[in-house]
Design an enzyme around this catalytic site. Structure first.
Site: not given
Length: 486
Positions: A77, A79, A146-147, A170, A457
């Site tokens: 992904h 993002d 995705e996030e 991922d 994150h």
């Protein structure tokens, strides 16, 4: 600062990662990175296009001698999570990520690194531009958002992808082969309240909880790390008899364990000493409970010079505090089928009290739909009893493990051959896109793997250099060993 990254091995991987990290790519604001990856594919002379929701697909024919192998989809992904430390001056909309090397780790200067899932994107870029790597026909799939909702995966229609095998890049431990993941749903509780005028003979305080580790609300939920929203609520519960809440803001992202919470309370002069005494009591209790897990935790009460005009009425304040106290946060159920796997959890991600409205945002995850529903109903019960309205959104399915997967057998054997030990074959408690993609491509054989990334994150996110080298070798061998067509 980023030049040191470009000299790391494998250079092809790290140079593409550095190029990617120069491009802003927040979830739902991916216009620049979409153009970046499209231009990359077109400059290579490869078929490049967007689908209806702006996922980017780049096709590369099989290298000579590999035409009889099954076609593959390489997927990551575009993002990244945008998080920064409170004292870091940084504009994600205009600045590239500032990276540095420390020992075996690549980190960012006070922000998230974007290795999740930037290293996967950079891997695919490196394969697409190479003329020396043997590979079957490739569909490179770069999904968006995705996030914060997986809208790219949800919007990808059937019939676009031509590959029979999907390699999702991922996963965040290099000894792990992912065969399943959790689904999720956003649970948002809202309530309007009637403000009252602030007492005149009073003082205001800004209460702050900060310095927590935060981190991935799926992969790290089992660690028992501090949740700033829960901590702030304990403070409000302990001091409830002596203060009135004016405003509150805790957490910033639905899929990150909240690291900070700030609120403003009003204390009548007659209650000032009792308020401070209660505050210090709960502050010490929190510090004692969490000092082994959260060494940098800071809990402070700062007296302000001005009073807010309004505060929450005492009944709504009590109901709000009790609702957050009663709402489950953390692991709800461990999997009885897979050892050490979290089956169901909830993250109380964001709380805002402002403009006469309370908003509480949670992300519930589970690999079992019925258990996810049970967690949601538990939250619904607590919040509705306190007068909140509930909205469910962003619901996405999990990915059920297939232990008979042909591509799993290939990766499992290759990992042991290369590394002299067995890989850890496991499902994870994160929300991978495989489960969603499988709904429109039910016959596709799917697997997930990747290099070691820690602290995703959060501003503590870092990627292992030695692991990236190990992972790159694994990728090259996988491409060589894709099975022949039936």
């Amino acid at each position: 600062m980023n030049e040191a990254i470009r000299n790391l091995e494998p250079k092809r991987l790290w140079n593409n990662f550095a190029d990617l990290n120069a491009v802003p790519r927040a979830s739902k604001k991916e216009e620049e990175v979409i153009d970046f990856i499209k231009n990359f594919g077109k400059n290579l002379g490869l078929e490049t296009f967007e689908d209806d929701v702006r996922n980017v697909i780049i096709r590369k024919p099989a290298s000579p001698g590999m035409e009889n192998r099954k076609g593959i989809v390489l997927q990551s992904h575009l993002d990244m999570v945008h998080q920064k430390n409170n004292d870091t001056e940084f504009d994600f909309a205009t600045q590239g990520i500032e990276m540095y090397v420390e020992g075996d780790w690549v980190s960012a200067n006070g922000t998230t690194l974007g290795a999740d899932n930037g290293l996967g994107v950079a891997t695919i870029m490196a394969i697409l531009e190479s003329n020396t790597i043997d590979h079957p026909a490739i569909d490179a799939l770069f999904t968006i958002d995705e996030e914060t909702g997986m809208t790219g995966a949800l919007g990808l229609k059937g019939g676009i992808l031509q590959g029979e095998i999907l390699l999702n890049l991922d996963t965040e431990e290099d000894d792990e082969i992912g065969v399943g993941c959790a689904g999720g749903v956003d649970v948002t509780a809202t309530k309007k309240y009637s403000p009252v005028l602030t007492p005149s003979n009073a003082s205001s305080y800004k209460l702050t909880v900060k310095g927590l580790q935060g981190g991935h609300s799926g992969m790290e939920i089992q660690l028992g790390l501090g949740n700033a929203n829960k901590m702030m609520n304990r403070i409000l519960s302990e001091t409830n008899n002596y203060c009135l809440l004016s405003s509150l803001l805790g957490g910033s992202l639905r899929n990150a364990i909240p690291r900070e919470s700030n609120c403003v309370v009003v204390v009548e002069s007659k209650n000032d000493s009792d308020f401070l005494s209660s505050f210090n009591k709960i502050k010490n209790e929190i510090n004692n409970e969490f000092h082994l897990l959260e060494s940098d935790i800071t809990v402070v009460a700062e007296k302000l010079d001005t009073l807010p005009e309004h505060v929450m009425n005492s009944l709504d304040q009590e109901l709000f505090i009790k609702a957050v106290h009663g709402a489950h946060n953390g692991v709800f159920r461990m999997s009885p089928a897979i050892s050490d796997l979290v089956e169901t959890s909830n993250n109380i991600a964001k709380i805002a009290v402002n403009n006469d409205v309370i908003t509480i945002e949670c992300l519930t995850r589970s690999s079992v739909e019925s258990s996810k529903d049970n967690m949601v109903n538990s939250l619904r019960s607590v919040f509705e009893l306190a007068g909140f309205s509930i909205n469910l959104s962003g619901n996405y399915p999990g990915w059920a493990p297939n232990m008979d997967s042909p591509i799993l057998k290939v990766l499992d054997a290759l990992y042991e051959k290369i590394n002299g030990e067995k890989a850890h074959v496991a499902a994870c408690h994160a929300g991978l896109e495989c489960g969603i993609l499988g709904t429109n491509y039910p016959g596709m054989d799917m697997i997930s793997f990747g290099p070691t990334i820690k602290g995703a994150h959060s501003p503590d996110e870092r990627a292992s250099i030695s692991s990236a080298q190990k992972y790159w070798e694994f990728v090259i061998e996988i491409l060589k060993n894709i099975p022949v067509k039936a």
